[in-house]
Write a protein that holds these residues in place. Structure first.
Motif, PDB file in Angstrom:
ATOM      1  N   GLY A 117      13.652  32.002  46.906  1.00  0.00           N
ATOM      2  CA  GLY A 117      14.505  31.711  45.765  1.00  0.00           C
ATOM      3  C   GLY A 117      15.548  30.656  46.050  1.00  0.00           C
ATOM      4  N   LEU A 118      16.161  30.690  47.231  1.00  0.00           N
ATOM      5  CA  LEU A 118      17.191  29.706  47.556  1.00  0.00           C
ATOM      6  C   LEU A 118      16.608  28.299  47.663  1.00  0.00           C
ATOM      7  N   VAL A 119      15.404  28.200  48.201  1.00  0.00           N
ATOM      8  CA  VAL A 119      14.727  26.893  48.220  1.00  0.00           C
ATOM      9  C   VAL A 119      14.435  26.444  46.795  1.00  0.00           C
ATOM     10  N   HIS A 120      14.008  27.376  45.961  1.00  0.00           N
ATOM     11  CA  HIS A 120      13.742  27.089  44.554  1.00  0.00           C
ATOM     12  C   HIS A 120      14.996  26.565  43.857  1.00  0.00           C
ATOM     13  N   VAL A 121      16.131  27.213  44.121  1.00  0.00           N
ATOM     14  CA  VAL A 121      17.394  26.772  43.528  1.00  0.00           C
ATOM     15  C   VAL A 121      17.741  25.357  43.980  1.00  0.00           C
ATOM     16  N   ALA A 122      17.699  25.135  45.280  1.00  0.00           N
ATOM     17  CA  ALA A 122      18.120  23.848  45.822  1.00  0.00           C
ATOM     18  C   ALA A 122      17.259  22.696  45.320  1.00  0.00           C
ATOM     19  N   LEU A 123      15.959  22.912  45.224  1.00  0.00           N
ATOM     20  CA  LEU A 123      15.049  21.807  44.922  1.00  0.00           C
ATOM     21  C   LEU A 123      14.660  21.688  43.450  1.00  0.00           C
ATOM     22  N   GLY A 127      18.334  28.539  37.594  1.00  0.00           N
ATOM     23  CA  GLY A 127      18.203  29.866  36.990  1.00  0.00           C
ATOM     24  C   GLY A 127      17.179  30.729  37.697  1.00  0.00           C
ATOM     25  N   ASP A 128      17.114  30.636  39.010  1.00  0.00           N
ATOM     26  CA  ASP A 128      16.100  31.340  39.792  1.00  0.00           C
ATOM     27  C   ASP A 128      16.221  32.858  39.675  1.00  0.00           C
ATOM     28  N   ILE A 129      15.049  33.539  39.608  1.00  0.00           N
ATOM     29  CA  ILE A 129      15.051  35.001  39.577  1.00  0.00           C
ATOM     30  C   ILE A 129      14.598  35.612  40.900  1.00  0.00           C
ATOM     31  N   LEU A 130      13.966  34.819  41.763  1.00  0.00           N
ATOM     32  CA  LEU A 130      13.456  35.378  43.015  1.00  0.00           C
ATOM     33  C   LEU A 130      14.601  35.836  43.913  1.00  0.00           C
ATOM     34  N   THR A 131      15.638  35.005  44.029  1.00  0.00           N
ATOM     35  CA  THR A 131      16.806  35.392  44.823  1.00  0.00           C
ATOM     36  C   THR A 131      17.447  36.648  44.256  1.00  0.00           C
TER      37      THR A 131
END
Length: 387
Positions: A117-123, A127-131
């Protein structure tokens, strides 16, 4: 390890497709459409703000998004996440694993979800839900051993928390006239910093909004509501045919305000409308899940190509959730195509088109027997290489 002699299986092999329950997969597949609609609507706001003049079609799309999508689908996905976690717990317990082993497994899975999730947020997307799901699983893994009554009371205690936070945000927006969605800057580095700055705020709201439906999902899994819907038809019908209308009615005041039909919108009105919207969203999201379970119960013995394709998408929901974000970045990022879509109606059309493309891709993967790469990676990182 105590009890290890009773362990019958430690592999990371997924449940064979023929043994999978249709309802959760079907629900996740449909849920990705709701997520796509919610995300493209958000992009119209961070690109154009709240002050864009709305056409008649945009007013309808805005009102429809608020009533049917925003904070409606999210509780359904959170409940499905809790349901899935409880299924893992039950399956591993039946295989003979002791609680400390299962707890360590679920916490390891949660930590990898946070990392993804944090990689998803950064890149890609703020509005990521995995984290969020990883954090909830990490902190609340112990509730899997709570009694039903304790789970229900805990869910009721967390129910109003998200509504209170959103009500405060809505009142501030009404008083200042500033959108709750800050404008998106331009440039790769600036957008990355923007996502990292905004996510702690959106993540806080999402965490507190996740806990209640997450707990309800665990309760539902204990009683096998989705695996055995024929045993719970009365409950599922009540949840669907009361929850969905309740959710739509609760979202109407905010929908009228966002569609600029309700003109004299005071801060107090904003607080009430936002709080009502959030609380009624729980009822609507759970109603969606119940309705899909009822439909799935009728389709289990006669699945057609559409059902199979939607279920295939649901089986690869993490992969295609991330795929959607790649598409949004390609379309809207300043360093990519940089489309300045400020029309909610056009954004809804884009969302549906992207979702339909993922349905087709998921079905092609199903036909070839290919699993979702994100699911495979998470499974291998959680369990280690499959035996």
């Amino acid at each position: 390890m105590p009890g290890s002699a009773r362990v019958t299986d430690t592999s990371a092999s997924p449940v064979p497709t023929a043994q999978r329950v249709l309802a959760p997969d079907l629900a996740r597949g449909v849920m990705l459409l709701i997520i796509a609609l919610a995300h493209t609507y958000i992009f119209t706001k961070i690109i154009g703000g709240e002050g864009v003049v709305l056409s008649a079609a945009d007013r309808v799309a805005t009102a429809g998004t608020i009533m049917f999508v925003e904070f409606r689908g999210y509780p359904m996905f959170a409940a499905l996440f809790g349901y899935g976690l409880a299924q893992i717990h039950r399956r591993r317990t039946e295989q003979g694993h002791e609680w400390p082993w299962i707890r360590a497994l679920l916490r390891r899975r949660a930590r990898w979800l946070i990392a993804f999730g944090l990689v998803h947020v950064a890149l890609l997307f703020f509005g990521d839900i995995l984290t969020v799901y990883g954090l909830v699983a990490l902190v609340f893994v112990g509730v899997l051993r709570f009694r039903d009554r304790t789970l229900a009371l805990l869910a009721m205690a967390f129910l109003p928390v998200g509504a209170i936070i959103l009500a405060v945000f809505a009142a501030e927006e009404a008083m200042t006239g500033e959108s709750q969605y800050p404008p998106m800057p331009e440039g790769f580095l600036d957008e990355l910093l923007f996502r990292l700055f905004v996510f702690p705020i959106t993540g806080l709201v999402m965490v507190v909004s996740t806990i209640a439906p997450f707990l309800i999902g665990i309760l539902a899994a204990r009683h096998r509501l989705l695996e055995e819907p024929h045993r719970h038809v009365r409950l599922l019908r009540a949840t669907a045919f009361v929850g969905i209308p309740l959710g739509l009615a609760g979202g109407l005041p905010l929908a009228l305000a966002k569609a600029k039909v309700w003109a004299d919108y005071s801060p107090l009105d904003a607080m009430i409308a936002a709080g009502l919207h959030q609380v009624s969203g729980y009822a609507c999201g759970l109603g969606y899940a119940a309705l899909i379970a009822l439909v799935a119960a009728r389709l289990t013995e006669r699945q057609g190509p559409v059902t199979n394709a939607l279920a295939a998408l649901g089986q690869r929901s993490m992969t295609f959730y991330l795929t959607q974000s790649v598409v949004w970045a390609a379309l809207f990022a300043s360093y990519a195509l940089h489309l300045k879509v400020t029309s909610p109606a056009i954004a809804a059309g884009v969302a549906v088109a992207v979702w339909l493309a993922t349905v087709v891709l998921a079905d092609l993967m199903r036909r070839r027997g290919a699993h979702g790469p994100a699911e495979v990676a998470l499974r291998r990182l959680t369990y280690g290489p499959s035996r």
